[in-house]
Design an enzyme around this catalytic site. Structure first.
Site, mmCIF file in Angstrom:
data_model
loop_
_atom_site.group_PDB
_atom_site.id
_atom_site.type_symbol
_atom_site.label_atom_id
_atom_site.label_comp_id
_atom_site.label_asym_id
_atom_site.label_seq_id
_atom_site.Cartn_x
_atom_site.Cartn_y
_atom_site.Cartn_z
ATOM 1 C CG ASP A 24 7.176 -4.660 -12.732
ATOM 2 O OD1 ASP A 24 6.678 -4.319 -13.227
ATOM 3 O OD2 ASP A 24 6.045 -4.043 -11.210
ATOM 4 C CE LYS A 30 -4.160 -1.683 2.613
ATOM 5 N NZ LYS A 30 -4.758 -1.039 3.301
#
Ligand SMILES: *[C@@H]1O[C@H](CO)[C@@H](O)[C@H](O)[C@H]1NC(C)=O
Ligand SMILES: *[C@@H]1O[C@H](CO)[C@@H](O)[C@H](O)[C@H]1NC(C)=O
Ligand SMILES: *[C@@H]1O[C@H](CO)[C@@H](O)[C@H](O)[C@H]1NC(C)=O
Ligand SMILES: *[C@@H]1O[C@H](CO)[C@@H](O)[C@H](O)[C@H]1NC(C)=O
Ligand SMILES: *[C@@H]1O[C@H](CO)[C@@H](O)[C@H](O)[C@H]1NC(C)=O
Length: 948
Positions: free
Chosen positions: A802, A686
């Site tokens: 990524d 988060k």
């Protein structure tokens, strides 16, 4: 009441008249416009379907079918077409099916800036009334049809920026037929031959007696300039630059009334006829990049109107034209790279408008005259590589707009004027390789825009002024090969943009200031051949951008710091010092066991297990000690002073911020990670927006879980790795300030980006609109630079692994930053790079699924996907697989571009987008070897800019 009735009568009368007029005109127009309509429709039919021609439809109702209302068409009163104007319309196709002979009244054709291909049809010669023809900036090829000679009424003719190869060699076509007559099948063969043979500008161009402007620039014309052009008595503008023309300038050009003559970038030779000096209206003369010899036309400014004059990169000899001395109108002058002779103080005067002058690499003598100080609009004065002597006149500091002053490689002597600091716009000050003496003036600190200061190879003495630290934009500072003494001012450590620092070959003494360690952009550091002593500050080990260091020939002693540059440098960089020790071959190893152990651990091989189920997660065994790294700028200086901290045996580095650990501050400011601060949720983490009172705003990425699996001995090397990531400094990489791994909370602390992720922006309608084409071009470039930096400029290289639109973040001004090194692993040459699956599906290179090998080329592939996504406004999805099956055919750019944004109107942007599309295709190559490197991608993007 009465007046109202009167009014309505008027209205109905007007209506009647209008109706009658329409009837009359359609009645009269029909016979002419029928063939015209058919000709236009036939052309439209032959073209690929395109929205721009939507209005081109014939209705059965004859009055509605008037082509006069079609887009780009204008008619005369009789309803016959006089104008076809489809400039900047994105038009695709060719002109072969446009039957020009159907338009007897056509006066004006503008098809510029489109994507037209193929040859110019021969029947264009039937437009006997044509006055204006603009076909520039297309991809037309073949030759200029000889029938153009028929267009005797044309006064402006533009064919600029096409692939026109000129007229075929007459020996191949003795009957004078032009290429377009030879039939379609043989066309390709001839085009091939043509590109080899090139072609000439047809002599018949001289028939166009009314020509005022002729622009054939940026094509492939070769052979000589036809002398018949010299007979075009109305010609004022002749644009022939960027072709492959050879031979001489026809002498009869002196008879013309030219105001603008552009001949640059050809292969013209011989001397320029002195008659050019008869062109008394000349405003712009461009002769640069040819092979001219002999003298410059002495009377070039005889008419007193010359504004722009370039003759750079030729073989001109002889004197500076006498007429230049009093040529008050001059704005831009480029005569560099010739062999001109003359005296800089006698041959030049005062030019109130002069903006730019480059006289470099000639054989000019004399002194710099104080007159230059009166050229108040001068922004660049370049006199490199002449034989200019005398002092730098102090009047030169009156040039309030000066940005680029390069007087290097001359014989200037005396002092640099103290007042030089008044040149507050100065960006480059290059005075190297002269005989300047005295001190470096302290006034230099006033140059707040200075990016480059090169004073090397002079006879400067005295200390380096502390004020140098005020030139906060400096990127390059070279003071080498002088007689400077005193210590190196620690204020140089303030120059955070510095990339190149060369103080070698002076007599500098004392300690190397530890503050240099904060020059995080510095790539080259040369302090060799001075009298520096004491030890090398350990802070130098943290200079992440450093590529080259030279400390040789000083009196340095003690251990070398730790840091990538000190591990990779060779002995020469440290030779001839008093007593340096370290682990470089040829140096004495240091006794200090602490140092040795730390160094050994840093280099130890590293094994990180990344657990498959946590794509993107950093995993680590649960630790009871909080580790926090915080490399805030303010802080780093304190750290440098307190070196005992870094020497401590504690394997876990704990950084404090204002006496408290940031760990506590973050937990407190986020109210123990309360959801109200949460700004994003991912599969593994988060993200919280955390504002720490008295500090800045951070994005804190809290990892969801910790996983056992890392052995204690690897923790240290792991923390070292993340610590290295925190040291990355690049304009387009989101700063990772620090991290914390602890039993309860584990998180990474990043710079906060106001506008969130590129993915979110592209998803939303308003976001996509806000990202206009210029911004998107910039986004792609920023990501390319960041990746190139990670791959090529970091030692060892860093592979992101990524790259996706989710990991590209945007700042408040929509600048792109690459984020999230969550799974990036430092690539060490000696470690194997296999890993479990990582990255985001849809961006993964195909080879990854079977080899599991991570290379830079995986990032290149993901970058290719990202570029298409930026162009299309959405993930390209299926298109990528189609790309591979349809090799050779490329999808037109227009069909790809995000239609929520209006198509690019600026040609430069459109070109850049096309280049990006092409680059993305090579990045998406299935074979990793055939993908370009990121640095080559950057080079291509830059080259494109340079060529425009
Ligand atoms: C040149 O113009 C004449 C008369 O208008 C016409 O007959 C001839 O076909 C034209 N030539 C070419 C090559 O178009
Ligand atoms: C124009 O010609 C150049 C060189 O012959 C070639 O590389 C380029 O692809 C051509 N462009 C078009 C659009 O035909
Ligand atoms: C100038 O002339 C020399 C020899 O005459 C030649 O080698 C050189 O290439 C020429 N320079 C240019 C810019 O054409
Ligand atoms: C320039 O001209 C000289 C002699 O005039 C010739 O030797 C040389 O090859 C030419 N250079 C080019 C690049 O055309
Ligand atoms: C002179 O050159 C400048 C810069 O290239 C350009 O902006 C300007 O329009 C030119 N002036 C003339 C009269 O050609």
């Amino acid at each position: 009441m009465a007046s109202q009735g009167k009014q309505s009568k008027h209205v109905s009368l007007a209506f009647l008249v209008a109706c009658w007029f329409v009837l009359l005109s359609s009645c009269k127009a029909n016979p002419i416009s029928k063939t015209e309509i058919e000709a236009l429709l036939k052309w439209k039919e032959s073209l690929p379907d395109q929205p721009i021609l939507k209005s081109w439809v014939a209705h059965t109702n004859s009055s509605a079918s008037s082509p006069c209302k079609w887009r780009g068409i204008a008619c005369n009163n009789e309803g016959s077409i006089t104008e076809i104007n489809l400039a900047y319309a994105g038009l695709r196709g060719n002109l072969q099916n446009l039957d020009f002979s159907s338009f007897p009244n056509l006066l004006h054709i503008d098809l510029s800036v489109n994507e037209l291909t193929g040859p110019i049809p021969t029947n264009i010669g039937t437009l006997s009334k044509l006055q204006y023809l603009d076909l520039s900036t297309n991809s037309l090829n073949g030759s200029l049809p000889l029938s153009l000679a028929n267009l005797t009424q044309v006064y402006e003719l533009y064919v600029s920026k096409n692939n026109i190869t000129g007229e075929l060699d007459r020996r191949l076509f003795p009957d004078g037929t032009s290429l377009s007559k030879t039939g379609f099948l043989s066309l390709k063969i001839f085009v091939l031959q043509l590109t080899k043979l090139g072609g000439r500008i047809p002599e018949e161009i001289g028939n166009l007696k009314h020509l005022v402007l002729l622009a054939l620039d940026r094509n492939y014309f070769c052979g000589p300039i036809p002398p018949s052009i010299g007979n075009l008595s109305h010609l004022t503008t002749l644009v022939l630059n960027l072709n492959e023309l050879t031979g001489q300038i026809p002498v009869n050009f002196g008879n013309l009334k030219l105001t603008q003559l552009f001949l640059s970038n050809n292969r013209l030779s011989g001397s320029v006829p002195g008659e050019i000096g008869n062109l008394s209206s000349l405003v712009n003369l461009q002769l640069a990049f040819n092979n001219f010899t002999g003298q410059l036309p002495q009377q070039v400014c005889q008419g007193g109107k010359l504004v722009n004059f370039t003759a750079a990169f030729n073989n001109f000899t002889g004197p500076i034209p006498v007429s230049l001395k009093n040529c008050q109108t001059l704005y831009r002058v480029r005569l560099e790279h010739n062999q001109l002779t003359g005296y800089i103080d006698q041959d030049f005067g005062v030019y109130p408008n002069l903006n730019y002058i480059d006289l470099s690499y000639n054989r000019l003598r004399g002194k710099l005259s104080p007159n230059w100080g009166e050229c108040q609009n001068l922004t660049a004065l370049k006199l490199v590589g002449n034989m200019i002597s005398g002092k730098i006149p102090k009047e030169i500091v009156q040039l309030g707009k000066m940005g680029y002053l390069d007087l290097s490689s001359n014989q200037l002597f005396g002092e640099i004027p103290e007042e030089i600091g008044k040149l507050s716009k100065l960006i480059k000050l290059i005075l190297k390789d002269n005989k300047l003496s005295g001190e470096v003036p302290a006034g230099i600190g006033g140059l707040s825009n200075l990016e480059s200061l090169e004073l090397s190879k002079n006879m400067l003495s005295g200390p380096i002024p502390d004020q140098i630290g005020d030139c906060w934009k400096l990127q390059s500072l070279s003071l080498s090969k002088n007689y400077l003494n005193g210590t190196i001012p620690y204020q140089i450590g303030n120059l955070r943009a510095l990339q190149d620092l060369d103080l070698s070959f002076n007599s500098l003494m004392g300690r190397v200031p530890p503050q240099l360690g904060s020059l995080s952009d510095l790539e080259y550091l040369n302090l060799s051949n001075n009298n520096l002593n004491d030890s090398v500050p350990t802070s130098l080990g943290s200079m992440v951008s450093l590529i080259s260091i030279n400390l040789s020939n000083n009196n340095l002693e003690g251990p070398l710091p730790e840091g990538k540059i000190f591990w990779s440098a060779t002995l020469e960089a440290f030779s001839n010092n008093k007593d340096l020790c370290g682990e470089i071959q040829g140096l004495r190893p240091c006794n200090s066991s602490v140092k040795k152990k730390r160094g050994g651990n840093m280099k130890s091989k590293l094994v990180i297990v990344i657990v498959a189920s946590f794509v993107g997660a950093l995993s680590l065994s649960i630790m009871s000690i909080g580790i926090f790294l915080f490399l805030e700028k303010k802080l780093s200086r304190n750290m440098l002073k307190d070196e005992s901290t870094s020497k401590s045996e504690n394997p876990f580095l704990i950084w404090y911020f204002d006496g408290k650990t940031m760990f506590e501050d973050i937990v407190e400011a986020s109210e123990n990670f309360d959801d109200k601060y949460c700004i994003g949720v991912g599969g593994t983490a988060k993200v919280y927006k955390v504002e720490i009172p008295g500090a800045q705003v951070f994005a804190v990425k809290k990892l969801r879980s910790m996983v056992a699996g890392i052995e204690t001995e690897n923790i240290k090397s792991f923390t070292n790795e993340v610590a290295a990531l925190t040291k990355i400094r690049h304009r387009n990489i989101v700063k990772l300030f620090g991290f914390c791994f602890q039993e309860v909370h584990s998180f990474l602390v990043y710079e906060f980006m106001e506008r969130g992720s590129l993915a979110d922006m592209l998803c939303s309608e308003e976001g996509a609109k806000e990202l206009d084409w210029a911004t998107r071009v910039q986004v792609v470039k920023s990501v390319a630079y960041a990746l190139s930096y990670m791959h090529c400029d970091c030692v060892p290289p860093i592979i992101h692994r990524d790259i996706s639109s989710k990991n590209i973040l945007l700042s408040s001004d929509l600048e792109a930053y690459v984020s999230d090194f969550g799974i990036a692993k430092i690539l060490k040459p000696d470690s194997s790079n296999w890993t479990t699956i990582a990255g985001t599906y849809g961006y993964l290179a195909p080879e990854f699924t079977y080899t599991m090998a991570v290379t830079e080329k995986c990032d290149v592939y993901s970058f290719g996907v990202l570029v298409l996504e930026v162009l299309m406004g959405k993930h390209p999805g299926e298109l990528i697989t189609n790309l591979h099956s349809l090799t050779g055919t490329s999808v037109p750019l227009k069909d790809v571009l995000d239609d929520r944004v209006p198509p690019p109107r600026n040609q430069k942007i459109a070109d850049e987008l096309a280049l990006m599309q092409n680059l993305s295709l090579s990045c998406l190559s299935t074979n990793p070897q055939s993908r370009p490197t990121m640095s080559s991608v950057c080079r291509q993007l830059e080259m494109h800019v340079a060529n425009n």
